[in-house]
Design an enzyme around this catalytic site. Structure first.
Site, PDB file in Angstrom:
ATOM      1  N   GLU A 131      55.433   4.420  21.669  1.00 54.50           N
ATOM      2  CA  GLU A 131      56.170   3.644  22.444  1.00 54.50           C
ATOM      3  C   GLU A 131      56.684   2.218  21.515  1.00 54.50           C
ATOM      4  O   GLU A 131      55.933   1.821  20.785  1.00 54.50           O
ATOM      5  CB  GLU A 131      55.041   2.844  23.396  1.00 54.50           C
ATOM      6  N   GLY A 271      48.014  -4.470  21.839  1.00 54.48           N
ATOM      7  CA  GLY A 271      46.639  -4.568  22.426  1.00 54.48           C
ATOM      8  C   GLY A 271      46.130  -3.213  22.153  1.00 54.48           C
ATOM      9  O   GLY A 271      45.141  -2.868  21.832  1.00 54.48           O
ATOM     10  N   ALA A 272      46.805  -2.339  23.040  1.00 55.77           N
ATOM     11  CA  ALA A 272      46.538  -0.888  22.934  1.00 55.77           C
ATOM     12  C   ALA A 272      47.657  -0.080  23.579  1.00 55.77           C
ATOM     13  O   ALA A 272      48.690  -0.585  24.066  1.00 55.77           O
ATOM     14  CB  ALA A 272      45.200  -0.770  23.961  1.00 55.77           C
ATOM     15  N   MET A 273      47.387   1.305  23.511  1.00 54.72           N
ATOM     16  CA  MET A 273      48.418   2.340  24.022  1.00 54.72           C
ATOM     17  C   MET A 273      47.828   3.427  24.993  1.00 54.72           C
ATOM     18  O   MET A 273      47.212   3.981  24.679  1.00 54.72           O
ATOM     19  CB  MET A 273      49.051   2.780  23.010  1.00 54.72           C
ATOM     20  N   ASN A 275      48.448   6.527  25.690  1.00 51.18           N
ATOM     21  CA  ASN A 275      48.987   7.889  25.300  1.00 51.18           C
ATOM     22  C   ASN A 275      48.052   8.814  26.181  1.00 51.18           C
ATOM     23  O   ASN A 275      47.013   8.569  26.435  1.00 51.18           O
ATOM     24  CB  ASN A 275      48.573   8.313  23.929  1.00 51.18           C
ATOM     25  N   HIS A 307      43.348  -1.457  32.043  1.00 52.76           N
ATOM     26  CA  HIS A 307      44.960  -1.376  31.868  1.00 52.76           C
ATOM     27  C   HIS A 307      45.474  -0.036  31.450  1.00 52.76           C
ATOM     28  O   HIS A 307      46.180   0.591  32.249  1.00 52.76           O
ATOM     29  CB  HIS A 307      45.280  -2.571  31.012  1.00 52.76           C
ATOM     30  N   GLU A 308      44.916   0.509  30.377  1.00 54.20           N
ATOM     31  CA  GLU A 308      45.308   1.629  29.685  1.00 54.20           C
ATOM     32  C   GLU A 308      45.019   2.804  30.627  1.00 54.20           C
ATOM     33  O   GLU A 308      45.773   3.684  30.654  1.00 54.20           O
ATOM     34  CB  GLU A 308      44.821   1.868  28.182  1.00 54.20           C
ATOM     35  N   HIS A 311      47.191   3.051  33.675  1.00 51.35           N
ATOM     36  CA  HIS A 311      48.572   3.681  33.251  1.00 51.35           C
ATOM     37  C   HIS A 311      48.697   5.458  33.517  1.00 51.35           C
ATOM     38  O   HIS A 311      49.625   5.797  33.386  1.00 51.35           O
ATOM     39  CB  HIS A 311      48.818   3.613  31.659  1.00 51.35           C
ATOM     40  N   GLU A 330      54.614  -1.509  33.627  1.00 45.54           N
ATOM     41  CA  GLU A 330      53.735  -2.639  32.980  1.00 45.54           C
ATOM     42  C   GLU A 330      53.264  -3.702  34.242  1.00 45.54           C
ATOM     43  O   GLU A 330      52.409  -4.067  34.199  1.00 45.54           O
ATOM     44  CB  GLU A 330      54.556  -3.483  31.854  1.00 45.54           C
TER      45      GLU A 330
END
Ligand code: 0A1
Ligand code: ZN
Length: 869
Positions: A131, A271-273, A275, A307-308, A311, A330
């Site tokens: 991303e 911070g993080a992703m 995937n 949060h991740e 998603h 987001e």
């Protein structure tokens, strides 16, 4: 000869020019052959002309960047160089069938990838970040979120160097290969956009657990770390299980794969992703124990893991049509994260934290040179728009919908949204339409929140008529001009309020007024006495509200309002007033704060937040709202003066609180209650240090060397650095010796020094840039030193401009390595208009110097040109 070089005008990409993709890709097969000097990526893309595209004869255009093309085949036939057009950004193939298979081979060099986008080396491992537009750096592909495909991924590597091979989805095959190599094949059954692709290879430690979903499926949970750090995964694993359960209970969302993996990496831009099935985290956001991470870090683990994970539905199952819609995933996911953190800890404290971050970070952004709506209409570098506006204001917009339709209505709307769009990409209109349809309300005007930038202002006046017992509120809304938007249309927003009697009792309970027009009058009948209005309860809309409160009214609200947010906010208003005016703190205010501090029923964390003054940024903004300009050093001093006065007046109570908590608090506890207690304890000590430095410094020094708890160590190191040079030098040296070789702990050591509110800070920071604990290649090191310095009034805002020149210089150097990170440190210059004339000139000078550079990334150039524009 004319040897001037012209810089091509940078292109603005516009939402209004969105066109559906010409080709779709139904399936993607990827093969990664990882070698010491390069990684060869071979792809097989099943392409198909998109029936929704109006461009019937357009060629296949694939994005691609920073890799070496080796071969292209269409339906098995290798293309000659003349059969396609290759530029540094695209691969165009004209002769393609309407449906067929395109196969491409290209070489990546992950070790040379300092931008940390695409496939890169993160310390001992290889990992990916796709991303927003990183996938195009791995292989040639239509790199846009409205192209969704099923992926099958094979990875081959040396078994000794890369024993762990991970990608999205389920592991379907693995085994040995010749020459000490091995392979793994992963299949993701869910269609996804390429920005959710992920791969990790390396020597990693693992911690595993299980989760039983509410429908009875068992999910394998795994957290991978660099060798030696698996003992720091406890908080993250607990948070993950809580998040999975919470999303089932609150929003009916269940996890959908057999396996959920988190990998902590030490080089990461954000911070993080999220995937799909394989979240990749910046290690600073997921790893730590009470002796290696601060309470603030630990609180973040739960937030970011949640949060991740959330998603998976709001982002992965339903994703964005294009990058203008980032807030669709987001804003919604931050809202879900805030609700989760509130439910797991204290909803009231979570709300205060959220709003203070919004005011401190988002309000200035919304008043600056790059102010944009939560859905921007155009951009040059999309990475510049992962902003507080898109995230935090975006979450406030979602929260307003919940306030307008109620919690149940919101749940209905969200269910409808997921039902309608599961497996597809969507737009903000789609989301709002689902909310409107599920609740049969009109949210047409509400859509303006997605299109207009700037923080709206509500000017409220009131009158009470004792004879008719009617209370009238006049509410006017306006929104300041922002770049490209001179005039604004009125917003639709909820204004929650209550009416207090003279003793602070609620006369009417909570009411929600729905604002739609520039000026509205509301008459509330049957009000027994002249009320004190408790306006904007729970911060029901992201606005600045002006109402001419007397100090006495604010004190009543602070002491008695049933709304926790407004109690806290009344204190903030009084603090800001006394700090900026220089007036002495009135006894009544000190008494009110004493009552808060000594209240046996109030949570320690809430006490700490109530006693915390608005930050330097918020005080600066209050000056701007009055039409003044900011001298950041003066603001810092005004703030300190109030702390000193308060600490002098409450010395006995502060010491008593400090000692009581210190005596009873377990150093190893880091649950929400312990975190609140520790924050109050350390606040007491920091305040006392302003009034009684000689008494506090030795206490702090003992804590730095004796405590095992990292929060306490850092809080006391901060105190020493702020006051006692000799003790500070000794404590810093001892700390560095203890934690050398533990980079994430040394980041705190760098940060404490970069935060020193003292004119000599630049020299120290310069020296630290040469220290072995620092590296310009690692975003966490840069954030610890340069990021903290950029928020230091004595550093960045030094009156002689040295701080501006220094940061601009770092931006220039960093831009050659990592443009996304570099642009982040150019952003503080966007606010140059807010400062006094001398600083304005110096900030512009630094910007012009940057603008004159021939080679700047589009990321930095966009920020610099918009800042000057
Ligand atoms: N989607 C991630 C954050 C993220 C955004 C952009 C990135 O690269 C440009 C990387 C990560 C999240 O919201 O957690
Ligand atoms: Zn996110």
């Amino acid at each position: 000869m004319d040897n001037t070089t012209t810089r091509p005008e940078q292109a603005e990409i516009r939402l209004a020019e969105y066109k559906p993709p010409v080709f779709l890709v139904d399936t993607v097969e990827l093969d990664f052959d990882i070698r010491d000097d390069r990684t060869r990526v071979s792809s097989r893309l099943a392409i198909r002309r998109n029936p929704e595209s109006a461009e019937r004869n357009a060629p296949l255009v694939l994005n691609g960047q920073g890799q070496k093309l080796v071969a292209v085949r269409v339906d098995g036939r290798e293309l000659a160089a003349g059969d396609y057009v290759l530029t540094d950004k695209t691969l165009t193939i004209r002769a393609v069938p309407d449906e067929g298979v395109v196969a491409i081979e290209s070489d990546n060099d992950p070790a040379a990838n300092t931008a940390l986008m695409g496939l890169y080396a993160a310390g001992p491992m290889l990992c990916t970040q796709c991303e927003a537009e990183g996938f195009r750096r791995i292989t040639y592909f239509p790199d846009r979120p409205d192209v969704q495909s099923r992926y099958r991924v094979a990875i081959h590597a040396d078994e000794d160097r890369y024993p762990v091979l991970l990608a999205n989805g389920n592991l379907v095959e693995n085994g040995k290969e010749a020459g000490g190599r091995h392979y793994a094949v992963w299949e993701d059954p869910f269609r996804k956009p390429c920005y959710l692709f992920a791969l990790v290879a390396g020597r990693l430690d693992k911690v595993a657990d299980r989760f039983l979903t509410r429908s009875g499926r068992e999910v394998l949970l795994e957290i991978y770390t660099e060798p030696g750090r698996s003992s720091e995964t406890g908080f993250a694993m607990a948070a993950l299980k809580k998040a999975m359960r919470w999303d089932e209970e609150r929003f009916g969302r269940e996890y959908d794969l057999d396996r959920f993996m988190i990998v902590a990496v030490s080089f990461f831009n954000f911070g993080a992703m999220e995937n799909k099935g394989l979240n990749i985290f910046n290690d600073a956001r997921v790893l730590g124990r009470a002796d290696t991470a601060t309470d603030a870090d630990i609180a973040f683990f739960e937030r970011v893991v949640g949060h991740e994970y959330f998603h998976n539905w709001s982002g992965d199952r339903v994703t964005c049509r294009d990058w203008f819609q980032i807030t669709l995933k987001e804003g919604l996911t931050v809202f879900r994260e805030q609700e989760f953190v509130g439910d797991m800890n204290s909803p009231a404290q979570e709300r205060l934290r959220t709003v203070s971050v919004l005011r401190r970070v988002q309000f200035p952004e919304d008043a600056g040179a790059m102010a944009h709506p939560i859905r921007p209409a155009s951009y040059q570098a999309v990475e510049n728009f992962y902003t507080a506006t898109v995230y935090s204001k975006g979450a406030e917009v979602i929260r307003m919908i919940q306030t307008l339709v109620g919690r149940e209505g919101f749940r209905k709307g969200l269910d409808l949204y997921f039902e309608r769009h599961d497996g597809h990409s969507a737009t903000c209109e789609d989301f709002v339409r689902a909310m409107a349809d599920a609740n049969a309300i009109d949210l047409g005007q509400f859509m303006r929140w997605y299109a207009q930038a700037g923080t709206p202002v509500l000017d409220v006046t009131s009158r009470y008529d004792a004879d008719s017992r009617a209370y009238t509120l006049e509410v006017e809304q306006r929104c300041p001009a922002t770049p490209g938007q001179d005039t604004k249309e009125p917003f639709h927003m909820p204004l929650r309020l209550g009416l207090l009697d003279a003793r602070g009792g609620d006369m009417k309970g909570d009411m929600v007024l729905k604002l739609r027009r520039p000026r509205e009058t509301f008459v509330i009948e049957d009000v027994p006495e002249k009320p004190i209005p408790s306006l904007l309860r729970d911060f029901s809309a992201p606005v600045r509200l002006n109402y001419d409160y007397t100090d006495a009214e604010l004190l009543v609200i602070l002491a008695h309002d049933s709304d926790g947010f407004n109690r806290w906010d009344a204190g903030q208003k009084l603090f800001a007033k006394y700090a900026l005016s220089g007036e002495a703190l009135p006894d009544a205010f000190v008494t009110a704060l004493r009552t808060v501090l000594m209240d046996k029923d109030l949570e320690a964390g809430t006490k700490a937040m109530t006693l915390t003054l608005p930050g330097e940024e918020e005080l600066g903004l209050a000056l701007i709202a009055r039409g003044e300009r900011i001298d950041p050093v003066a603001v810092c001093e005004k703030r300190r003066r109030v702390i000193k006065a308060l600490a002098g007046a409450l010395s006995g109570e502060l010491w008593a609180t400090y000692r009581e908590i210190a005596a009873g608090l377990d150093e190893e506890a880091s649950d929400g209650v312990a975190r609140g207690q520790r924050s109050l304890k350390n606040l007491c000590l920091a305040y006392l240090h302003r009034a009684e430095p000689g008494k506090v410094a030795p206490v702090a020094a003992r804590v730095v060397s004796g405590a095992r708890n990292m929060t306490d160590k850092i809080a006391c190191l901060d105190i020493l650095v702020d006051g006692d040079a000799a003790l500070a030098a000794r404590a810093l040296a001892e700390f560095a010796e203890t934690f050398a070789g533990q980079p994430s702990i040394m980041d705190k050591w760098l940060g404490v020094q970069a935060a020193e509110r003292h004119a000599g800070v630049l020299e120290k920071v310069r020296r630290l840039m040469a220290h072995k604990a620092f590296s310009l290649n690692n975003p966490n090191r840069v954030a610890a030193l340069v990021g903290v310095f950029a928020g230091n009034p004595f550093g960045f805002h030094a009156e002689d401009g040295s701080g501006y020149r220094f940061v601009a210089d770092v931006v220039e150097r960093l831009d050659r390595l990592n443009p996304q990170a570099a642009a982040r440190y150019a952003k503080p210059f966007l606010r140059w208009r807010d400062f006094d004339a001398g600083r304005q000139a110096l900030m512009q000078e630094a910007l012009r110097k940057l603008a004159a550079l021939e080679s700047l990334s589009i990321n930095v150039r966009e920020v610099v040109t918009k800042a000057l524009g």
